[in-house]
Scaffold this motif. Structure first.
Motif, mmCIF file in Angstrom:
data_model
loop_
_atom_site.group_PDB
_atom_site.id
_atom_site.type_symbol
_atom_site.label_atom_id
_atom_site.label_comp_id
_atom_site.label_asym_id
_atom_site.label_seq_id
_atom_site.Cartn_x
_atom_site.Cartn_y
_atom_site.Cartn_z
ATOM 1 N N MET A 126 8.317 -4.746 -1.867
ATOM 2 C CA MET A 126 6.901 -4.374 -1.796
ATOM 3 C C MET A 126 6.009 -5.539 -2.202
ATOM 4 O O MET A 126 5.009 -5.813 -1.557
ATOM 5 N N PHE A 127 6.361 -6.241 -3.280
ATOM 6 C CA PHE A 127 5.553 -7.354 -3.768
ATOM 7 C C PHE A 127 6.076 -8.671 -3.200
ATOM 8 O O PHE A 127 6.349 -9.611 -3.928
ATOM 9 N N GLU A 128 6.196 -8.741 -1.877
ATOM 10 C CA GLU A 128 6.618 -9.955 -1.212
ATOM 11 C C GLU A 128 5.645 -10.271 -0.091
ATOM 12 O O GLU A 128 5.097 -9.363 0.547
ATOM 13 N N ARG A 129 5.429 -11.556 0.147
ATOM 14 C CA ARG A 129 4.518 -11.990 1.194
ATOM 15 C C ARG A 129 4.967 -11.402 2.535
ATOM 16 O O ARG A 129 6.134 -11.542 2.919
ATOM 17 N N SER A 130 4.063 -10.728 3.243
ATOM 18 C CA SER A 130 4.438 -10.105 4.511
ATOM 19 C C SER A 130 3.196 -9.746 5.312
ATOM 20 O O SER A 130 2.169 -9.341 4.751
ATOM 21 N N ASP A 131 3.312 -9.904 6.625
ATOM 22 C CA ASP A 131 2.261 -9.448 7.532
ATOM 23 C C ASP A 131 2.661 -8.166 8.238
ATOM 24 O O ASP A 131 1.916 -7.644 9.069
ATOM 25 N N SER A 132 3.852 -7.666 7.932
ATOM 26 C CA SER A 132 4.295 -6.402 8.528
ATOM 27 C C SER A 132 3.552 -5.238 7.886
ATOM 28 O O SER A 132 3.293 -5.254 6.673
ATOM 29 N N PRO A 133 3.199 -4.223 8.662
ATOM 30 C CA PRO A 133 2.500 -3.069 8.078
ATOM 31 C C PRO A 133 3.345 -2.407 6.988
ATOM 32 O O PRO A 133 4.553 -2.235 7.147
ATOM 33 N N LEU A 134 2.699 -2.053 5.894
ATOM 34 C CA LEU A 134 3.358 -1.328 4.811
ATOM 35 C C LEU A 134 3.044 0.148 4.994
ATOM 36 O O LEU A 134 1.874 0.562 4.978
ATOM 37 N N ASP A 135 4.077 0.948 5.176
ATOM 38 C CA ASP A 135 3.900 2.385 5.402
ATOM 39 C C ASP A 135 3.841 3.103 4.049
ATOM 40 O O ASP A 135 4.787 3.038 3.264
ATOM 41 N N VAL A 136 2.721 3.775 3.789
ATOM 42 C CA VAL A 136 2.470 4.380 2.479
ATOM 43 C C VAL A 136 2.246 5.885 2.644
ATOM 44 O O VAL A 136 1.454 6.319 3.495
ATOM 45 N N THR A 137 2.934 6.666 1.830
ATOM 46 C CA THR A 137 2.719 8.113 1.774
ATOM 47 C C THR A 137 2.100 8.456 0.426
ATOM 48 O O THR A 137 2.665 8.118 -0.617
ATOM 49 N N LEU A 138 0.946 9.100 0.451
ATOM 50 C CA LEU A 138 0.253 9.503 -0.769
ATOM 51 C C LEU A 138 0.344 11.016 -0.915
ATOM 52 O O LEU A 138 -0.189 11.760 -0.093
ATOM 53 N N LEU A 139 1.037 11.458 -1.961
ATOM 54 C CA LEU A 139 1.135 12.890 -2.263
ATOM 55 C C LEU A 139 0.052 13.232 -3.276
ATOM 56 O O LEU A 139 0.087 12.746 -4.418
ATOM 57 N N VAL A 140 -0.913 14.040 -2.867
ATOM 58 C CA VAL A 140 -2.040 14.398 -3.725
ATOM 59 C C VAL A 140 -1.846 15.819 -4.238
ATOM 60 O O VAL A 140 -1.740 16.763 -3.445
ATOM 61 N N LEU A 141 -1.809 15.980 -5.551
ATOM 62 C CA LEU A 141 -1.688 17.301 -6.154
ATOM 63 C C LEU A 141 -3.070 17.901 -6.409
ATOM 64 O O LEU A 141 -4.037 17.159 -6.582
ATOM 65 N N PRO A 142 -3.175 19.227 -6.437
ATOM 66 C CA PRO A 142 -4.452 19.839 -6.823
ATOM 67 C C PRO A 142 -4.897 19.348 -8.199
ATOM 68 O O PRO A 142 -4.063 19.025 -9.053
ATOM 69 N N ASP A 143 -6.207 19.280 -8.404
ATOM 70 C CA ASP A 143 -6.815 18.811 -9.657
ATOM 71 C C ASP A 143 -6.625 17.317 -9.879
ATOM 72 O O ASP A 143 -6.842 16.816 -10.987
ATOM 73 N N ALA A 144 -6.207 16.577 -8.832
ATOM 74 C CA ALA A 144 -6.129 15.119 -8.947
ATOM 75 C C ALA A 144 -7.542 14.556 -9.032
ATOM 76 O O ALA A 144 -8.520 15.187 -8.615
ATOM 77 N N SER A 145 -7.652 13.355 -9.559
ATOM 78 C CA SER A 145 -8.938 12.673 -9.646
ATOM 79 C C SER A 145 -9.283 12.049 -8.310
ATOM 80 O O SER A 145 -8.503 11.266 -7.755
ATOM 81 N N LEU A 146 -10.465 12.369 -7.796
ATOM 82 C CA LEU A 146 -10.924 11.768 -6.549
ATOM 83 C C LEU A 146 -11.042 10.250 -6.691
ATOM 84 O O LEU A 146 -10.756 9.490 -5.761
ATOM 85 N N MET A 147 -11.429 9.815 -7.880
ATOM 86 C CA MET A 147 -11.586 8.377 -8.107
ATOM 87 C C MET A 147 -10.239 7.663 -8.059
ATOM 88 O O MET A 147 -10.124 6.554 -7.524
#
Length: 322
Positions: A1-22
Motif C-alpha cells: 500500500m505504501f509503495e510508489r505506484s500509478d496503478s489504481p488503489l481499490d478501496v472499500t469503506l465500511l461505514v457503521l451507523p453513528d460514524a463521524s461524517l468528518m
C-alpha cells in the motif's frame, strides 16, 4: 500500500451507523482530490454498510452507500469507519463477515472507533494500534492482546489504525505522498487549506489535555505549561510551584495517569516537536535544537536517537527519499 505506484488503489469503506461524517470525509475526499488534481484514477472506492442500507452518521445525515459488505470481494484496502455505539452496530454476523473480508483485503484499517471493531474480531491481536484519544484507556483495558499506543495513526504490517478525523487526513496524505509523491500530497492538503500535516507517531495531543483534564485538571495545567515552553523548558519544580503542587505530588500524579514521570513526559513532548520540525521543515538542525530547548545539536541528537532509533539527520534524509 505504501509503495510508489500509478496503478489504481481499490478501496472499500465500511461505514457503521453513528460514524463521524468528518472522519468519513477525511478518509474519502483526499482520494477524490488526488484524482482530480492529476486527472488520473489513482484511487477507486466503494462505500458499503453492514446491511446495504444507508447508515445515518452521528450528525443525522445519511450516507448513500453502494451496497452491502461482500466478504468475498477482493480489495486492496478495507477500512472500517465508526464512532459511537460500536458494540451495538458490530454484532456477531458483521464481525464474522468482516473477518472473512479482511482475508480478502491486502490492507485493513480502522478509523476513529473502527479499531474497536477490528479488535473485536481479533484482527489486531499482537499488533500496535490506536483509536480516538477519549477511548485509549478503555481500549487498552478491553483488548490486552493489542499494544495500544497514543499515536495519531499506526501502521503495523498490513493493518492500520487512526484516531479521529485529523489523524485520518494525515494518514491519507501520507499514503498519497508514498504512492504519488510529496508534491501531490501537498497539493491535496492545500485544497483544504490544511497546513498541519503531522507524522503518525506524534501523540494525539488531546490524550494529554482531554483525558487528563477530565480526571485531573491540575495535571492538565501542567501539560499546558509544558507545551507553552517547548523552546525554553521550565524545571519540574517550577511547573509544580506554578500549579500549586509539590514536586513529589506532581510526579506521583503523572506516573498514575500517564505511566511516566513529568520529566520523561516533558522530554517526549519536546522530542516529538523536534521530529516534526525535522520531517516537515528544512530549517537547520541546529535551529531545531534551539526551538525545542536542547542545549546543543549533540544533546538533541543523543536524545532523538534514543527515542526514535535514528538521528535527526538520518530521519530527514530518509524522509527526503520518500
Amino acid at each position: 500500500m505504501f509503495e510508489r505506484s500509478d496503478s489504481p488503489l481499490d478501496v472499500t469503506l465500511l461505514v457503521l451507523p453513528d460514524a463521524s461524517l468528518m472522519s468519513l470525509a477525511a478518509t474519502l475526499d483526499p482520494m477524490r482530490a488526488a484524482n482530480r488534481i492529476t486527472g488520473h484514477p489513482h484511487y477507486v472506492w466503494r462505500v458499503v454498510s453492514a446491511d446495504g442500507a444507508d447508515p445515518a452518521t452521528s450528525c443525522g445525515l445519511k450516507v448513500a452507500v453502494d451496497g452491502r459488505l461482500d466478504p468475498e470481494r477482493q480489495t486492496d484496502v478495507l477500512a472500517v469507519i465508526a464512532a459511537f455505539n460500536v458494540h451495538a452496530h458490530a454484532g456477531s454476523d458483521l464481525r464474522r463477515r468482516l473477518t472473512v473480508a479482511a482475508r480478502n483485503a491486502a490492507a485493513v484499517g480502522g478509523i476513529e472507533a473502527g479499531p474497536w471493531v477490528l479488535a473485536m474480531c481479533g484482527l489486531l491481536d499482537g499488533r500496535a494500534a490506536t483509536t480516538h484519544w477519549e477511548d485509549l484507556e478503555d481500549f487498552a483495558a478491553a483488548f490486552p492482546a493489542v499494544r495500544t499506543v497514543s499515536d495519531r495513526w499506526v501502521l503495523d504490517g498490513r493493518f492500520f489504525t487512526t484516531g479521529a478525523a485529523a489523524p485520518a487526513l494525515d494518514f491519507m496524505l501520507d499514503l498519497i505522498r508514498a504512492r504519488q509523491g510529496h508534491a501531490l500530497s501537498l497539493e491535496v492538503a492545500g485544497l483544504y487549506v490544511y497546513d498541519g500535516m503531522q507524522a503518525g507517531d506524534r501523540n494525539q495531543s488531546p490524550v494529554a489535555l482531554g483525558r487528563i483534564a477530565g480526571r485531573d485538571p491540575t495535571l492538565a495545567a501542567a501539560v499546558r505549561l509544558m507545551e507553552a515552553h517547548i523552546d525554553e523548558p521550565l524545571s519540574i519544580a517550577e511547573i509544580a510551584d506554578r500549579i500549586g503542587l509539590s514536586r513529589r505530588s506532581l510526579e506521583t500524579a503523572f506516573c498514575r495517569l500517564t505511566g511516566r514521570g513529568p520529566g520523561a513526559f516533558y522530554a517526549g513532548l519536546r522530542l516529538h516537536a523536534a521530529r516534526r520540525l525535522v520531517v516537515d521543515t528544512d530549517i537547520p538542525l541546529s535551529e531545531v535544537a534551539v526551538r525545542t530547548g536542547f542545549s546543543s545539536m549533540s544533546a538533541l541528537s543523543r536524545s532523538f536517537k534514543r527515542e526514535f532509533r535514528l538521528s535527526p539527520s538520518e530521519t530527514r534524509r530518509r524522509n527526503a527519499l520518500g
